[in-house]
Design a protein around this motif. Structure first.
Motif, mmCIF file in Angstrom:
data_model
loop_
_atom_site.group_PDB
_atom_site.id
_atom_site.type_symbol
_atom_site.label_atom_id
_atom_site.label_comp_id
_atom_site.label_asym_id
_atom_site.label_seq_id
_atom_site.Cartn_x
_atom_site.Cartn_y
_atom_site.Cartn_z
ATOM 1 N N TYR A 154 41.524 40.265 42.924
ATOM 2 C CA TYR A 154 40.383 39.412 43.245
ATOM 3 C C TYR A 154 40.677 38.567 44.487
ATOM 4 O O TYR A 154 39.771 38.018 45.089
ATOM 5 C CB TYR A 154 40.012 38.516 42.053
ATOM 6 C CG TYR A 154 39.425 39.297 40.903
ATOM 7 C CD1 TYR A 154 38.051 39.400 40.733
ATOM 8 C CD2 TYR A 154 40.238 39.947 39.993
ATOM 9 C CE1 TYR A 154 37.507 40.125 39.685
ATOM 10 C CE2 TYR A 154 39.719 40.679 38.937
ATOM 11 C CZ TYR A 154 38.353 40.766 38.785
ATOM 12 O OH TYR A 154 37.823 41.497 37.746
ATOM 13 N N ARG B 1 33.438 35.719 31.133
ATOM 14 C CA ARG B 1 33.230 36.217 32.496
ATOM 15 C C ARG B 1 32.371 37.478 32.520
ATOM 16 O O ARG B 1 32.363 38.211 33.515
ATOM 17 C CB ARG B 1 34.578 36.487 33.196
ATOM 18 C CG ARG B 1 35.545 35.331 33.265
ATOM 19 C CD ARG B 1 35.031 34.108 34.016
ATOM 20 N NE ARG B 1 34.646 34.290 35.380
ATOM 21 C CZ ARG B 1 35.288 33.783 36.440
ATOM 22 N NH1 ARG B 1 36.388 33.068 36.265
ATOM 23 N NH2 ARG B 1 34.835 33.957 37.661
ATOM 24 N N CYS C 34 29.284 39.967 33.002
ATOM 25 C CA CYS C 34 28.359 40.009 34.142
ATOM 26 C C CYS C 34 27.129 39.126 33.905
ATOM 27 O O CYS C 34 26.432 39.280 32.907
ATOM 28 C CB CYS C 34 27.917 41.450 34.361
ATOM 29 S SG CYS C 34 26.715 41.606 35.681
#
Ligand code: HEM
Length: 456
Positions: free
Chosen positions: A86, A401, A403
């Motif tokens: 990330y 977390r 979507c």
């Protein structure tokens, strides 16, 4: 039917999960035609559901067991942060919702969430079908088209209009090209994510230029709204009106990161879902004709509506099945903050955890005939669907977390697909299989060319 657990073919020593060791591993990765997809699948086949390995010196662990996945993403989520990959992504998305962490992330998530409430999503339905209809006006009967490019354009226009009230037309080509450069270079950047930002990485020049093109468009959207002083009540409005505890609004940079995240995350994944679905339907004419019959019978020439999607169950099952076989998010990464145990193996703090939807969704112990496109396997009443473990299907992730745009994406994909199937049939343009390229998302490597035939 009860699912047997995959047994490790190699028993671990000292509680350490088995896995490939030494340089032969890097070799295998380089030689695999589909890179990480083949490598991770082979690891799972050979070593079982928990596989440890090192990549460029960094300890990593593939977890493919639904119960272990639940621990990482849901029950013990506080024990994990997002993984190093990330960091590469944050070169593009900055500190937007996908890449930020902690209290800042929590605040931004609360802020953005209302834009994805059901009423809002239903209100976007009309523009989803009308943009799709407009796209098809340019299609010639019998021509071969890159449907991935078409889907990228239409989903970009839908995202820009529904979330930020802007018409993107000329910019769609620029964004498409820039995004392809970014996606092509991203795996390289992710591989070097452990290096400081100032270390030169090959391909970075093209990447920076592409990023500058994207920035110009995103800052343009923000500036244009500030200049009009209008308040259409859309997502951009919510972001512009947001205030922190001290009463300060978001800086232009923070706004840029959120807009970039939502614009890119909001269209690329949905475009991939649609392109892969059309590919699978072209490969499976019988399923395609079943879908076309459903759409024809239920809609009877009327535009599809977001509030009536439950009347198109086969369309929805085809999309679910396409997301099983070609999950647009093909892997989720986390980093363990403390030691933990999974399936009897000890995983040390600092390990990068890889959960791969590509591997999970093609596991024969979870999905009989995993390579086959069978929308029927998602029928509510089938035994296979009912006994599927909860964390065996993860196109949108899970836990805090998960979507934020999942419902929007599902509504949009179903509406666009139904609209396409009302007017056209999709056929393979060649016998060459389309290769999947695992960048940030799972894209077709060289586009996806299909023949389109107008229905009479
Ligand atoms: C088929 C389409 C989509 C797929 C497969 C997909 C997949 C995913 C996955 C797997 C995650 C979790 C990543 C993780 O846990 O590290 C995620 C997060 C996210 N997605 Fe999507 N997505 C899709 C569509 C969308 C849309 C339409 C939007 C917005 C318009 C969106 C915005 C986001 C954002 C902002 C996050 C980060 C959420 C957070 O961490 O709070 N996605 N997506």
């Amino acid at each position: 039917m009860a699912f047997a657990k995959a047994q490790p073919a190699v028993i671990a020593q000292n509680g350490r999960a088995p896995g490939p060791r030494g340089v032969s591993f890097v070799w295998r990765l380089i030689r695999a035609p589909n890179g990480w997809l083949d490598f991770l699948s082979e690891c799972q086949r050979q070593y079982g559901n928990v596989v440890s390995f090192r990549f460029l010196g960094v300890p990593a662990c593939l977890i493919n067991d639904p119960a272990g996945i639940e621990r990482v993403l849901v029950t013990d989520h506080q024990n994990f942060t997002k993984s190093m990959d990330y960091r590469a992504l944050s070169r593009v998305l900055g500190q937007g919702l996908l890449t930020s962490e902690g209290e800042f992330w929590k605040r931004q998530r609360r802020l953005v969430q209302p834009a994805f409430f059901r009423d809002r999503i239903l209100s976007y339905g009309g523009l989803m079908t009308s943009y799709t209809a407009r796209l098809m006006e340019t299609w010639q009967d019998g021509e071969v088209r890159d449907v991935h490019r078409d889907m990228m354009r239409v989903t970009l226009k839908i995202a820009a209009r529904s979330l930020f009230n802007v018409e993107i037309d000329g910019e769609a080509g620029t964004i498409g090209k820039a995004l392809t450069v970014v996606m092509d270079e991203m795996p390289k950047l992710a591989g070097f994510a452990f290096l400081p930002d100032w270390v030169p990485v090959p391909g970075l020049g093209a990447f920076r230029r592409a990023l500058a093109d994207l920035d110009k468009i995103v800052y343009g959207i923000i500036r244009a709204r500030r200049a009009t002083g209008e308040h259409p009540g859309d997502l951009l409005d919510m972001l512009l009106d947001a205030r922190d505890e001290s009463g300060a609004g978001m800086s232009d940079l923070q706004l840029r990161d959120e807009v970039m995240t939502l614009l890119l995350a909001g269209h690329e994944t949905t475009a991939n879902t649609l392109a892969w679905t059309l590919y699978l339907l072209a490969q499976n004419p019988e399923q395609q004709s079943r879908l076309a019959t459903e759409v024809r019978t239920v809609l009877d020439g009327r535009p599809a509506e977001a509030s009536g999607l439950q009347r198109l169950p086969y369309t929805q099952m085809a999309l679910m099945e396409a997301q099983r076989l070609y999950p647009p998010a093909w892997a989720i990464g986390r980093k363990a903050l403390r030691d933990f145990e999974v399936s009897g193996y000890r995983i040390c703090a600092g390990t990068n955890i890889v959960i791969s939807q590509w591997v999970l969704h093609r596991d024969p112990l979870l999905y009989p005939n995993p390579e086959r496109f069978e929308p029927e396997r998602w029928r509510e009443e089938t035994a296979g669907r009912r006994s599927l473990p909860k964390f065996a299907y993860l196109p949108f992730g899970a836990g805090p977390r998960v979507c934020v745009g999942a419902s929007l994406a599902l509504t949009e994909s179903a509406l666009v697909l139904a609209t396409l199937m009302q007017r056209f049939r999709f056929l393979l343009a060649s016998d060459e299989p389309v290769q999947a390229f695992p960048s940030v998302t799972l894209r077709p490597k060289h586009g996806l060319r299909l023949r389109v035939e107008r229905l009479r």
